[in-house]
Design a protein around this motif. Structure first.
Motif, PDB file in Angstrom:
ATOM      1  N   LEU A  53       0.825  -1.213   0.000  1.00 54.22           N
ATOM      2  CA  LEU A  53       0.000   0.000   0.000  1.00 54.22           C
ATOM      3  C   LEU A  53       0.858   1.262   0.000  1.00 54.22           C
ATOM      4  CD1 LEU A  53      -3.036  -0.655   2.376  1.00 54.22           C
ATOM      5  CD2 LEU A  53      -2.916  -0.799  -0.109  1.00 54.22           C
ATOM      6  N   TYR A  54       1.926   1.244   0.785  1.00 57.91           N
ATOM      7  CA  TYR A  54       2.857   2.380   0.843  1.00 57.91           C
ATOM      8  C   TYR A  54       4.265   1.810   0.685  1.00 57.91           C
ATOM      9  CZ  TYR A  54      -1.260   4.568   2.923  1.00 57.91           C
ATOM     10  OH  TYR A  54      -2.526   5.026   3.152  1.00 57.91           O
ATOM     11  N   PRO A  55       4.705   1.536  -0.539  1.00 57.80           N
ATOM     12  CA  PRO A  55       5.937   0.771  -0.723  1.00 57.80           C
ATOM     13  C   PRO A  55       7.176   1.425  -0.122  1.00 57.80           C
ATOM     14  CG  PRO A  55       5.097   1.605  -2.839  1.00 57.80           C
ATOM     15  CD  PRO A  55       4.032   1.825  -1.827  1.00 57.80           C
ATOM     16  N   TRP A  56       7.184   2.757  -0.024  1.00 60.76           N
ATOM     17  CA  TRP A  56       8.359   3.457   0.501  1.00 60.76           C
ATOM     18  C   TRP A  56       8.498   3.306   2.014  1.00 60.76           C
ATOM     19  CZ3 TRP A  56       4.113   5.460  -1.927  1.00 60.76           C
ATOM     20  CH2 TRP A  56       3.191   6.127  -1.112  1.00 60.76           C
ATOM     21  N   ARG A  57       7.465   2.789   2.688  1.00 61.04           N
ATOM     22  CA  ARG A  57       7.538   2.643   4.151  1.00 61.04           C
ATOM     23  C   ARG A  57       8.099   1.283   4.566  1.00 61.04           C
ATOM     24  NH1 ARG A  57       1.515   5.097   5.647  1.00 61.04           N
ATOM     25  NH2 ARG A  57       1.821   7.142   4.656  1.00 61.04           N
ATOM     26  N   TYR A  58       8.456   0.455   3.606  1.00 65.54           N
ATOM     27  CA  TYR A  58       8.927  -0.899   3.922  1.00 65.54           C
ATOM     28  C   TYR A  58      10.434  -1.000   3.783  1.00 65.54           C
ATOM     29  CZ  TYR A  58       4.210  -2.795   4.145  1.00 65.54           C
ATOM     30  OH  TYR A  58       2.924  -3.078   4.519  1.00 65.54           O
ATOM     31  N   SER A  59      10.962  -2.081   4.364  1.00 71.02           N
ATOM     32  CA  SER A  59      12.396  -2.334   4.304  1.00 71.02           C
ATOM     33  C   SER A  59      12.794  -2.795   2.907  1.00 71.02           C
ATOM     34  CB  SER A  59      12.769  -3.426   5.307  1.00 71.02           C
ATOM     35  OG  SER A  59      12.178  -4.654   4.902  1.00 71.02           O
ATOM     36  N   ALA A  60      14.105  -2.782   2.668  1.00 71.20           N
ATOM     37  CA  ALA A  60      14.640  -3.243   1.385  1.00 71.20           C
ATOM     38  C   ALA A  60      14.260  -4.699   1.120  1.00 71.20           C
ATOM     39  CB  ALA A  60      16.152  -3.076   1.368  1.00 71.20           C
ATOM     40  N   ALA A  61      14.079  -5.475   2.188  1.00 73.94           N
ATOM     41  CA  ALA A  61      13.735  -6.893   2.024  1.00 73.94           C
ATOM     42  C   ALA A  61      12.372  -7.058   1.365  1.00 73.94           C
ATOM     43  CB  ALA A  61      13.747  -7.593   3.387  1.00 73.94           C
ATOM     44  N   VAL A  62      11.390  -6.270   1.810  1.00 70.97           N
ATOM     45  CA  VAL A  62      10.052  -6.336   1.205  1.00 70.97           C
ATOM     46  C   VAL A  62      10.096  -5.761  -0.210  1.00 70.97           C
ATOM     47  CG1 VAL A  62       7.675  -5.460   1.375  1.00 70.97           C
ATOM     48  CG2 VAL A  62       8.845  -6.315   3.422  1.00 70.97           C
ATOM     49  N   THR A  63      10.828  -4.665  -0.379  1.00 75.90           N
ATOM     50  CA  THR A  63      10.923  -4.015  -1.691  1.00 75.90           C
ATOM     51  C   THR A  63      11.490  -4.956  -2.745  1.00 75.90           C
ATOM     52  OG1 THR A  63      11.166  -1.846  -0.664  1.00 75.90           O
ATOM     53  CG2 THR A  63      11.955  -2.050  -2.921  1.00 75.90           C
ATOM     54  N   ALA A  64      12.517  -5.720  -2.391  1.00 75.84           N
ATOM     55  CA  ALA A  64      13.147  -6.624  -3.366  1.00 75.84           C
ATOM     56  C   ALA A  64      12.158  -7.672  -3.870  1.00 75.84           C
ATOM     57  CB  ALA A  64      14.363  -7.304  -2.737  1.00 75.84           C
ATOM     58  N   LEU A  65      11.388  -8.245  -2.956  1.00 74.96           N
ATOM     59  CA  LEU A  65      10.373  -9.230  -3.359  1.00 74.96           C
ATOM     60  C   LEU A  65       9.268  -8.569  -4.180  1.00 74.96           C
ATOM     61  CD1 LEU A  65       9.911 -11.233  -0.015  1.00 74.96           C
ATOM     62  CD2 LEU A  65      11.019 -12.089  -2.089  1.00 74.96           C
ATOM     63  N   ALA A  66       8.841  -7.382  -3.756  1.00 75.96           N
ATOM     64  CA  ALA A  66       7.735  -6.697  -4.436  1.00 75.96           C
ATOM     65  C   ALA A  66       8.102  -6.359  -5.879  1.00 75.96           C
ATOM     66  CB  ALA A  66       7.353  -5.428  -3.675  1.00 75.96           C
ATOM     67  N   HIS A  67       9.299  -5.841  -6.086  1.00 74.09           N
ATOM     68  CA  HIS A  67       9.686  -5.435  -7.444  1.00 74.09           C
ATOM     69  C   HIS A  67       9.771  -6.640  -8.380  1.00 74.09           C
ATOM     70  CE1 HIS A  67      11.544  -1.300  -6.228  1.00 74.09           C
ATOM     71  NE2 HIS A  67      10.250  -1.387  -5.990  1.00 74.09           N
ATOM     72  N   TRP A  68      10.344  -7.730  -7.899  1.00 74.51           N
ATOM     73  CA  TRP A  68      10.441  -8.935  -8.743  1.00 74.51           C
ATOM     74  C   TRP A  68       9.037  -9.424  -9.097  1.00 74.51           C
ATOM     75  CZ3 TRP A  68       9.283 -13.995  -9.548  1.00 74.51           C
ATOM     76  CH2 TRP A  68      10.135 -14.736 -10.380  1.00 74.51           C
ATOM     77  N   SER A  69       8.157  -9.433  -8.107  1.00 75.54           N
ATOM     78  CA  SER A  69       6.787  -9.933  -8.327  1.00 75.54           C
ATOM     79  C   SER A  69       6.002  -9.045  -9.284  1.00 75.54           C
ATOM     80  CB  SER A  69       6.033 -10.028  -7.002  1.00 75.54           C
ATOM     81  OG  SER A  69       6.578 -11.033  -6.186  1.00 75.54           O
ATOM     82  N   GLN A  70       6.126  -7.721  -9.107  1.00 78.71           N
ATOM     83  CA  GLN A  70       5.382  -6.795  -9.969  1.00 78.71           C
ATOM     84  C   GLN A  70       5.736  -7.017 -11.432  1.00 78.71           C
ATOM     85  OE1 GLN A  70       6.691  -3.388  -7.706  1.00 78.71           O
ATOM     86  NE2 GLN A  70       4.608  -2.810  -7.186  1.00 78.71           N
ATOM     87  N   ASP A  71       7.007  -7.241 -11.681  1.00 78.85           N
ATOM     88  CA  ASP A  71       7.460  -7.439 -13.060  1.00 78.85           C
ATOM     89  C   ASP A  71       7.017  -8.803 -13.598  1.00 78.85           C
ATOM     90  OD1 ASP A  71       8.636  -4.957 -12.839  1.00 78.85           O
ATOM     91  OD2 ASP A  71      10.634  -5.728 -12.393  1.00 78.85           O
TER      92      ASP A  71
END
Length: 366
Positions: A53-71
């Motif tokens: 919901l607010y991707p900038w509020r999460y750690s790099a660990a969540v961001t790495a998974l989210a970006h791979w999944s989005q693509d």
């Protein structure tokens, strides 16, 4: 790893289903067990936005998974649709965030992460989303954000697995505990008897902590209740997703509008409540005033697997050979599922992992 593996997966939400899907071509036999019906808990209750919901509020660990999944999501959707005829409806609509307190941080994050997030004039938002309520003054927008229709995703994954000869699905089959030989976990105990396995994967969402407790391990995964409502409108009523004050409206292709969600610490009680219904309706009408006359066609609750900072547990359980975790995704199970389940398969099969697995390792965290 030898191919003659029997892998038992405990939990048939999207994480368990996709774990089974990723392993099925690589191991001899997969058995998926669920205490009720597949995908009826957190997977059913989520909105399906393919972004935190607010991707900038999460750690790099969540961001790495989210970006791979989005693509990856669009090709996963196409692959499942082609295989099963059930379309998970990965629907790219874009997302507007309105009146954020931390807009500056959001834009700085987008610059660092090279994500297409930018500030837009509020008049442009009203032009793009004519049904949006007045009273908002600022907005940021990301164009490529999709949503997935989670019940369809569950249905599609189930159909794909049922077509595979080496996959067995057992619903209404609650796991009571683990079978052990010394330090090794060699299967599970169920109401229908014992089931032995070479590897056991715990993907039981909010119930994962309770099950691991039987081994004397304290996994900080707890149920967090979320309630949402569903409206039925014309298919072109809401052209994209909007989010304000922690509540969102998500359009499906056929005109259903999903509004959510609450965050409640009520244990394992998932009864929908009149107070949440009123609160969600008020948020819906504030976002989109025309919904005041629309009928609520659904109101339900589910239990999310809450975890510290929302970082899932993916990998081997230390001290218990043969036992693995893929759980604790909190509010982002649907977002993170493709990457989490690919990373998990890489670890179990001894392949080069898609991303650094260290932040998700159970070791040192339980």
């Amino acid at each position: 790893m030898a191919r003659q593996q029997h892998v038992v997966i405990v939990g048939g939400g999207v994480i368990g289903l996709l774990t089974a899907f990723n392993l099925a071509a690589e191991v001899e036999q997969v058995t998926l067990l669920d205490r009720s019906g597949l995908g009826q808990e957190s997977s059913w209750a989520g909105g399906g936005i393919v972004s935190p919901l607010y991707p900038w509020r999460y750690s790099a660990a969540v961001t790495a998974l989210a970006h791979w999944s989005q693509d990856f999501y669009p090709q996963l959707g196409e692959r499942l649709f082609a295989a099963t005829g059930v379309d998970p409806e990965v629907h790219t609509t874009g997302l507007y965030w309105l009146d954020l307190d931390d807009e500056t941080e959001a834009l700085a994050w987008a610059g660092r992460e090279r994500r297409p997030l930018s500030a837009v004039d509020i008049s442009a938002v009203h032009e793009a989303v004519p049904v949006l309520g007045d009273g908002y003054s600022r907005a940021i927008y990301m164009a490529n954000v999709a949503n997935v229709r989670n019940p369809r995703l569950v249905k599609s994954l189930k159909a794909a697995l049922q077509a595979l000869p080496n996959v067995t699905i057992r619903e209404q089959c609650e796991v009571a505990g683990f079978l052990r030989e010394g330090e090794r976990v060699v299967g599970v105990r169920t109401a229908a008897g014992e089931l032995r396995a070479d590897q056991v994967v715990l993907s039981a969402g909010a119930w994962s902590g309770e099950l691991l407790g039987g081994l004397g391990l304290a996994l900080p995964v707890e149920p967090v209740k979320g309630q949402m409502i569903l409206y039925k409108c014309a298919s072109d009523f809401l052209p994209c997703m909007v989010l304000a004050k922690g509540r969102y409206a998500i359009p499906r292709r056929d005109g259903h509008i999903l509004v959510g969600s609450t965050l409640e610490h009520e244990g394992f009680d998932k009864t929908p409540t009149p107070s949440a219904l009123e609160s969600l309706k008020a948020s819906a009408v504030e976002l989109i005033p025309a919904l005041v006359d629309a009928e609520v066609v659904g109101h339900w609750a589910g239990l999310r697997p809450g975890s510290p900072e929302g970082v899932p547990y993916i990998g081997r359980v230390p001290g218990f050979e043969g036992l693995w975790l893929n759980c604790g995704h909190y509010r982002n199970g649907l977002v993170l599922a493709p990457a989490s389940c690919q990373l998990f398969a890489d670890l179990l099969l001894g392949r080069e992992p898609i991303i650094d697995p260290a932040p998700y390792a159970p070791e040192g965290r339980i």
